[in-house]
Design a protein around this motif. Structure first.
Motif, mmCIF file in Angstrom:
data_model
loop_
_atom_site.group_PDB
_atom_site.id
_atom_site.type_symbol
_atom_site.label_atom_id
_atom_site.label_comp_id
_atom_site.label_asym_id
_atom_site.label_seq_id
_atom_site.Cartn_x
_atom_site.Cartn_y
_atom_site.Cartn_z
ATOM 1 N N THR A 72 5.330 -8.420 9.384
ATOM 2 C CA THR A 72 3.941 -8.005 9.601
ATOM 3 C C THR A 72 3.106 -8.066 8.327
ATOM 4 O OG1 THR A 72 4.498 -5.691 9.203
ATOM 5 C CG2 THR A 72 4.559 -6.442 11.491
ATOM 6 N N ALA A 73 3.701 -8.467 7.206
ATOM 7 C CA ALA A 73 2.963 -8.459 5.938
ATOM 8 C C ALA A 73 2.745 -9.861 5.395
ATOM 9 C CB ALA A 73 3.718 -7.619 4.904
ATOM 10 N N ASP A 129 -6.985 -10.078 -3.677
ATOM 11 C CA ASP A 129 -7.515 -10.133 -5.043
ATOM 12 C C ASP A 129 -6.674 -9.332 -6.036
ATOM 13 O OD1 ASP A 129 -9.454 -11.711 -4.069
ATOM 14 O OD2 ASP A 129 -11.074 -10.242 -4.191
ATOM 15 N N ASP A 130 -6.168 -8.202 -5.562
ATOM 16 C CA ASP A 130 -5.358 -7.374 -6.456
ATOM 17 C C ASP A 130 -4.039 -8.066 -6.801
ATOM 18 O OD1 ASP A 130 -7.393 -5.613 -6.237
ATOM 19 O OD2 ASP A 130 -6.234 -3.952 -5.414
ATOM 20 N N ASP A 163 0.818 -1.212 0.000
ATOM 21 C CA ASP A 163 0.000 0.000 0.000
ATOM 22 C C ASP A 163 0.852 1.263 0.000
ATOM 23 O OD1 ASP A 163 -2.289 -1.470 0.031
ATOM 24 O OD2 ASP A 163 -2.855 -1.021 2.091
ATOM 25 N N GLU A 164 2.036 1.188 0.662
ATOM 26 C CA GLU A 164 2.869 2.398 0.792
ATOM 27 C C GLU A 164 3.294 2.929 -0.565
ATOM 28 O OE1 GLU A 164 3.616 -0.602 1.698
ATOM 29 O OE2 GLU A 164 5.682 -1.128 1.241
ATOM 30 N N LEU A 165 3.364 2.045 -1.590
ATOM 31 C CA LEU A 165 3.702 2.495 -2.939
ATOM 32 C C LEU A 165 2.515 3.190 -3.601
ATOM 33 C CD1 LEU A 165 5.545 -0.719 -4.062
ATOM 34 C CD2 LEU A 165 6.602 1.515 -3.719
ATOM 35 N N LEU A 166 1.326 2.808 -3.183
ATOM 36 C CA LEU A 166 0.121 3.324 -3.841
ATOM 37 C C LEU A 166 -0.369 4.614 -3.226
ATOM 38 C CD1 LEU A 166 -1.662 -0.062 -4.399
ATOM 39 C CD2 LEU A 166 -0.473 1.321 -6.079
ATOM 40 N N ILE A 167 0.036 4.877 -1.984
ATOM 41 C CA ILE A 167 -0.356 6.173 -1.414
ATOM 42 C C ILE A 167 0.801 7.158 -1.562
ATOM 43 C CG2 ILE A 167 -1.965 5.099 0.203
ATOM 44 C CD1 ILE A 167 0.017 6.030 2.413
ATOM 45 N N VAL A 177 -5.499 4.964 -5.419
ATOM 46 C CA VAL A 177 -4.740 4.424 -6.544
ATOM 47 C C VAL A 177 -4.555 2.934 -6.280
ATOM 48 C CG1 VAL A 177 -2.555 4.477 -7.786
ATOM 49 C CG2 VAL A 177 -3.542 6.604 -6.918
ATOM 50 N N HIS A 178 -5.202 2.088 -7.039
ATOM 51 C CA HIS A 178 -5.090 0.657 -6.741
ATOM 52 C C HIS A 178 -4.108 -0.057 -7.655
ATOM 53 C CE1 HIS A 178 -8.219 -1.136 -9.685
ATOM 54 N NE2 HIS A 178 -7.903 0.065 -10.085
ATOM 55 N N ALA A 212 2.491 -2.060 -9.829
ATOM 56 C CA ALA A 212 2.436 -1.995 -8.374
ATOM 57 C C ALA A 212 0.996 -2.164 -7.929
ATOM 58 C CB ALA A 212 2.971 -0.658 -7.874
ATOM 59 N N VAL A 213 0.784 -3.024 -6.937
ATOM 60 C CA VAL A 213 -0.556 -3.215 -6.382
ATOM 61 C C VAL A 213 -0.469 -3.185 -4.861
ATOM 62 C CG1 VAL A 213 -1.490 -4.551 -8.325
ATOM 63 C CG2 VAL A 213 -0.310 -5.746 -6.461
ATOM 64 N N ASP A 231 -1.739 -4.241 -0.736
ATOM 65 C CA ASP A 231 -1.726 -5.476 0.055
ATOM 66 C C ASP A 231 -3.101 -6.130 0.083
ATOM 67 O OD1 ASP A 231 1.016 -5.300 1.020
ATOM 68 O OD2 ASP A 231 0.357 -3.596 2.216
ATOM 69 N N LEU A 232 -3.678 -6.362 -1.051
ATOM 70 C CA LEU A 232 -5.006 -6.976 -1.129
ATOM 71 C C LEU A 232 -4.915 -8.280 -1.912
ATOM 72 C CD1 LEU A 232 -7.240 -3.890 -2.009
ATOM 73 C CD2 LEU A 232 -7.224 -5.188 0.131
ATOM 74 N N ALA A 246 0.124 9.737 -6.683
ATOM 75 C CA ALA A 246 -0.628 8.922 -5.724
ATOM 76 C C ALA A 246 -0.921 9.716 -4.455
ATOM 77 C CB ALA A 246 0.151 7.652 -5.396
ATOM 78 N N GLU A 251 10.577 -3.763 13.554
ATOM 79 C CA GLU A 251 9.186 -3.941 13.127
ATOM 80 C C GLU A 251 8.487 -5.056 13.911
ATOM 81 O OE1 GLU A 251 9.016 -5.114 9.041
ATOM 82 O OE2 GLU A 251 6.822 -5.115 8.946
ATOM 83 N N ARG A 309 -0.508 0.754 -10.283
ATOM 84 C CA ARG A 309 0.439 1.607 -10.994
ATOM 85 C C ARG A 309 1.152 0.742 -12.000
ATOM 86 N NH1 ARG A 309 4.055 4.321 -6.443
ATOM 87 N NH2 ARG A 309 5.519 3.942 -8.116
ATOM 88 N N ARG A 362 1.268 3.734 10.307
ATOM 89 C CA ARG A 362 0.266 4.584 9.672
ATOM 90 C C ARG A 362 -1.150 4.048 9.882
ATOM 91 N NH1 ARG A 362 1.162 3.895 4.254
ATOM 92 N NH2 ARG A 362 -0.607 2.509 4.268
#
Lengths: 445, 445
Positions: free
Chosen positions: A77-78, A52-53, A15-19, B41-42, A46-47, A49-50, B31, B220, B44, B252
Motif C-alpha cells: 500500500t506504500a 518532496d521530503d 509517517d508512522e515513524l514521525l508520529i 515532525v517532518h 527519518a522522513v 511518505d511525501l 514525536a 495488508e 528526525r 489510521r
C-alpha cells in the motif's frame, strides 16, 4: 591493503515513524551490521511518505555519504510514492522483474496458501526500476534494490581532527544507494543474505574494533572520575564512550584503523586495563544482557534456576527465556500477581502476608523457598513491589521493591526504592534482581 | 483563530545511536507528544558526538523547520562538546545557573545520598549558555535549554499539494531550539512539565485528529483491496495509513485542519464507515495493544484470567501486567519451561507428555485445565511451541505452536506454523494467543 573510510547514511521512510506510532528498530540493526564490517553510519534520517521530503533526503545524504541505505516505503500500500520516485531519481522506468514475479506467485500460492487470483497490487510488487540490481527477498514480496549513481561531488565537511581512518574520502566513481522493505524480519534477512556480502565485495573496508565493559552499581560520573587519567592517556584512534542505562554503565572502547588483527592486539592491553580499573563494578567483559551473563554462569556450573515474580509480572522470565538454549538452566516461573497464588502455589504463609504484607522481606524470602521447592531448582529469585501508578501507601510508597535470591541453604534480600514510571520500575527491578542473583550465585556455589 | 502549521525536526545526538547499541525510543515519544498538540515532525535526524556533525545538523534543520528539538549530548561525560557548541551556535557564554546549581546539590545530598564533595563534573552541569532559558529538570542534573534564534530564512521546499494545513509557513521572527537530556525518563518529564506547556503558550497551533482501527487476521493487501473505494472517496485533508505489524494491521485516519472539535465531528462518519468495512477483522476501535483490549473486556465482566506459558516464557504475563490496574483481572502465570513443572504444578499427565509430546494439542488443553484449577481463574490461556533456533524436528519444525484458551466448561485450540526468528516467533505467538483468548471470551461468556 589500501583502505578508505566509508561513510553511510540511513534513511527511513514512513509517517508512522514521525508520529511516534512505531519505534525505529530497523536503523539500529542496520547500523550494527554495517559497523561490524567497518562502515561508519554518520547520519540517520527519518522522513514521511511525501515525495518532496524523500527526494530532499536522498539529495542531502548523497552530498555527504558514500553509501545510503533506505528502508520503508515499499509495502503493497506504500509503493505508489517510493518506486516512481526512485525511477525519477536514478533514471529508468518501472519494469516487471520475472524472478520477483515468480517469487510473489510462489509466496501467495505455496506459502500463504491464498486461493483465488493474486491481487493487482501484489503483482505490482514485482515491478522495479530498470536501473537497479534486484536483491532477492526470500521472506516477502518486496525485493531489495541496489543503485549505483555516478558520484556528483566529494563529501562535504570531512570531520575535523578525526584522522583519515574516519574522515570521508571519495573511493570511487559511484555512490551506492540500497532500498530495502521496512518489515523488520524481511529487512534483516536481506541485510544478512544480500547486502552485507555484496558490500564486502564492492568496498575495501577499514577495520573497527569495539570492546565493552559492562558495569553495575555505580553512577556515570563516579566512573568517569575513576577513569579520568586512563581516558586522557588513550591513543588518538581509541575512543572511550559511556553508555549509562537502567542503573548500569557500559564502557565501550572503539578503535579504528587498517588491520583488524593488529587493531585487536593493540586494543587488548587498554581493554584489560579498563577491566582492572572498574573491577569492583564489573558485571561482564562483553556487551551482553544480565540474562545472558546469568545463563552462562549457570550453564558452566550445570545448575538450574527458577523465579517467583510478583511485581515484575513475568518480565524476568521473559528476559531469561529470550536467550536461545535457556531451557538448559531455566525451569520456569510462578507469577503470583494475586496473593492467593503466593499461598497456594508457592506456599507463602497467609500469616506472613497478613502481618508483613505482600511487599515485604518476609514474603520474598518465603517466595524463594517456595520456588526452590515447587520448581525443584538450585537457585531461585523472587520479586515483590509496588510498580505504580497506584497501590502506594505512606509506609510503602510506589517504587518500594523487595528482592530475594537463594538456594536450598540460604537466602539474601535487597530492598529498592525506585522513583520512576511503571515500565521503568519494572525494567529496573528486573535488572537489579538479575544482578543480585548473579552475585548470590558467584558467592554461594 | 488564525493558525499556521509548525514543522518540527528532532535531532538526537550520540554515537551509541549510530552504532546500533541503543534503540532510539526518545524520538518516538517526542514525536507523539508534539503530534498531540498539532506539531508535525517532518524530519528526525541522528548524528554522532562530533562537533561538525552536530553543527551541520543544526544548520540543516534550521533551514527547514520552525522548531528543532535536540536530545542527548548532555550527560556528565558528554557535556564537553554539546554545551560549548550551543554557545558558539547561539552566541553567548557558559555561566553557572544558580537554580540549577542548587538543584544539583540537592539531588546529590538529599536524593542520591552521596557523601563527600560533589564532583567538579557534576557541578559543571549547572553551567548553561547565557542565551538560553533554562527548563527545570526535576528528575536529573542536566537542565533543558530553550533558545530563540532570529529566523534566517523561510523554510525551503514547502511540501507540494498538501495544502496549507501541512505546508510550512514562517510564523514569526524566531526559530525555536530546545535541548533536552537523553536519559528517557528525564526527557519525558521535561517534555510533559516544561516543553509542551511552553509550546502551547508560544505557538498558535493547528488541530490534528488521529483515529485508529485495529484489525487482526487479514493481510495488508487484502484490507487495502477492501478499502480501495473508501480511500479514494476520502476528502483531501483526511488521510488513511496502513500500519502492518505482527499479523495485525492498524488503520489510521488522520485529519488536519483548524478547529479540533470541528475536525472530530468531520472525522466521525468516516471512521465509523471504516469500522463497518473491516468489521470482520476488527479487534478494537483504538490504538491499544491486545493486552489492554483483553483487560477491558474482563474488567467489564468482572472476571479473571491466568496463563500457563511454555514457549512464550512469561512474555504474555509481562504484556498483561504492564497495564496499570491489571491485578484486578490478571492473577498470574505458571511458566513451565521444564516438562516436570507442567506435570507438578499444572497437573499435565506424564502419559500425555510421553505420547503426544510437550508441543501438542493434548498438552495445551491440559495446561489450560491445570491453570484454571491452580490459579483459580475464570479464563486461562496456554502456549507450547518450538521458538528456535534449535529444538525442531521433521514432524514438529521450529515455529510449530499450540495455543489453547478455555474456561471451566470448554477449551478451544489453535495451531500456528511460524517461520521467523526466536524473538519474532515469541511476539507473534503472544499476539495470536491474546487475540484467540479475546475471541474465546467474547464467544463464551
Amino acid at each position: 591493503m589500501n583502505t578508505t573510510a566509508v561513510n553511510a547514511s540511513i534513511i527511513t521512510i514512513g509517517d508512522e515513524l514521525l508520529i511516534g506510532q512505531t519505534i525505529d528498530t530497523n536503523s539500529a540493526f542496520i547500523a550494527q551490521e554495517l559497523n561490524k564490517i567497518g562502515i561508519w553510519v554518520h547520519r540517520r534520517l527519518a522522513v514521511g511518505d511525501l515525495y518532496d521530503d524523500i527526494w530532499k533526503a536522498l539529495e542531502e545524504e548523497e552530498k555527504q555519504s558514500d553509501l545510503i541505505l533506505i528502508t520503508g516505503g515499499l509495502g503493497p500500500t506504500a509503493d505508489d510514492i517510493t518506486k516512481p520516485l526512485l525511477c525519477d531519481y536514478f533514471g529508468g522506468k518501472l519494469v516487471v522483474n520475472e524472478q520477483v514475479l515468480a517469487h510473489v506467485r510462489y509466496l501467495f500460492e505455496k506459502v500463504y496458501n491464498r486461493t483465488g487470483p493474486i491481487l493487482e497490487r501484489n503483482l505490482k510488487q514485482a515491478e522495479v526500476p530498470d536501473t537497479c540490481e534486484v536483491l532477492h527477498n526470500a521472506r516477502g514480496t518486496a525485493p531489495g534494490m541496489w543503485f549505483n549513481k555516478p558520484r556528483t561531488n566529494a563529501p562535504l565537511n570531512p570531520p575535523k581532527g578525526e584522522g583519515s581512518a574516519r574522515g570521508a574520502t571519495a573511493k570511487g566513481a559511484m555512490t551506492v544507494f540500497i532500498s530495502l522493505p521496512g518489515v523488520p524480519h524481511e529487512m534483516k534477512g536481506l541485510m544478512r543474505d544480500q547486502v552485507i556480502p555484496k558490500l564486502l565485495q564492492e568496498f575495501t573496508l577499514p577495520a573497527i574494533v569495539h570492546r565493552t565493559a559492562f558495569t553495575a552499581g555505580q553512577g556515570e560520573s563516579m566512573i568517569a572520575e575513576l577513569l579520568h587519567e586512563y581516558e586522557a592517556a588513550l591513543p588518538g584512534h581509541i575512543k572511550l564512550a559511556y553508555l549509562p542505562n537502567y542503573g548500569m554503565v557500559k564502557l565501550r572502547l572503539t578503535a579504528r584503523g587498517i588491520n583488524q588483527e593488529e587493531l585487536e592486539r593493540e586494543m587488548a592491553p587498554y581493554f584489560n586495563q579498563l577491566l582492572v580499573l572498574v573491577k569492583e563494578y564489573l558485571v561482564a567483559d562483553e556487551d551482553a544482557g544480565l540474562e545472558i551473563v546469568v545463563g552462562k554462569i549457570l550453564k558452566a556450573k550445570g545448575q538450574t534456576m527458577g523465579t517467583a515474580e510478583s511485581c515484575t509480572g513475568g518480565y524476568i522470565a521473559h528476559l531469561l527465556t529470550s536467550v536461545p538454549g535457556s531451557s538448559a538452566y531455566y525451569k520456569g516461573t510462578v507469577v503470583s500477581y494475586a496473593n492467593e497464588i503466593k499461598t497456594r502455589v508457592l506456599g507463602v504463609r497467609p500469616g506472613t502476608l497478613a502481618s508483613a504484607g505482600a511487599v515485604s522481606e518476609e514474603t520474598v524470602i518465603e517466595m524463594v523457598k517456595g520456588a526452590i521447592e515447587t520448581l525443584q531448582v538450585d537457585f531461585a529469585l523472587a520479586t515483590s513491589g509496588i510498580m505504580g501508578p497506584d497501590g502506594g501507601s505512606p509506609e510503602k510508597p510506589v517504587g518500594t521493591v523487595w528482592i530475594a535470591a537463594g538456594n536450598k541453604e540460604k537466602t539474601a534480600t535487597l530492598k529498592l526504592n525506585l522513583r520512576f514510571d511503571r515500565q521503568r520500575n519494572i525494567d529496573l527491578t528486573a535488572v537489579n534482581a538479575l544482578n543480585f542473583l548473579r552475585k548470590f550465585i558467584l558467592a554461594n556455589s
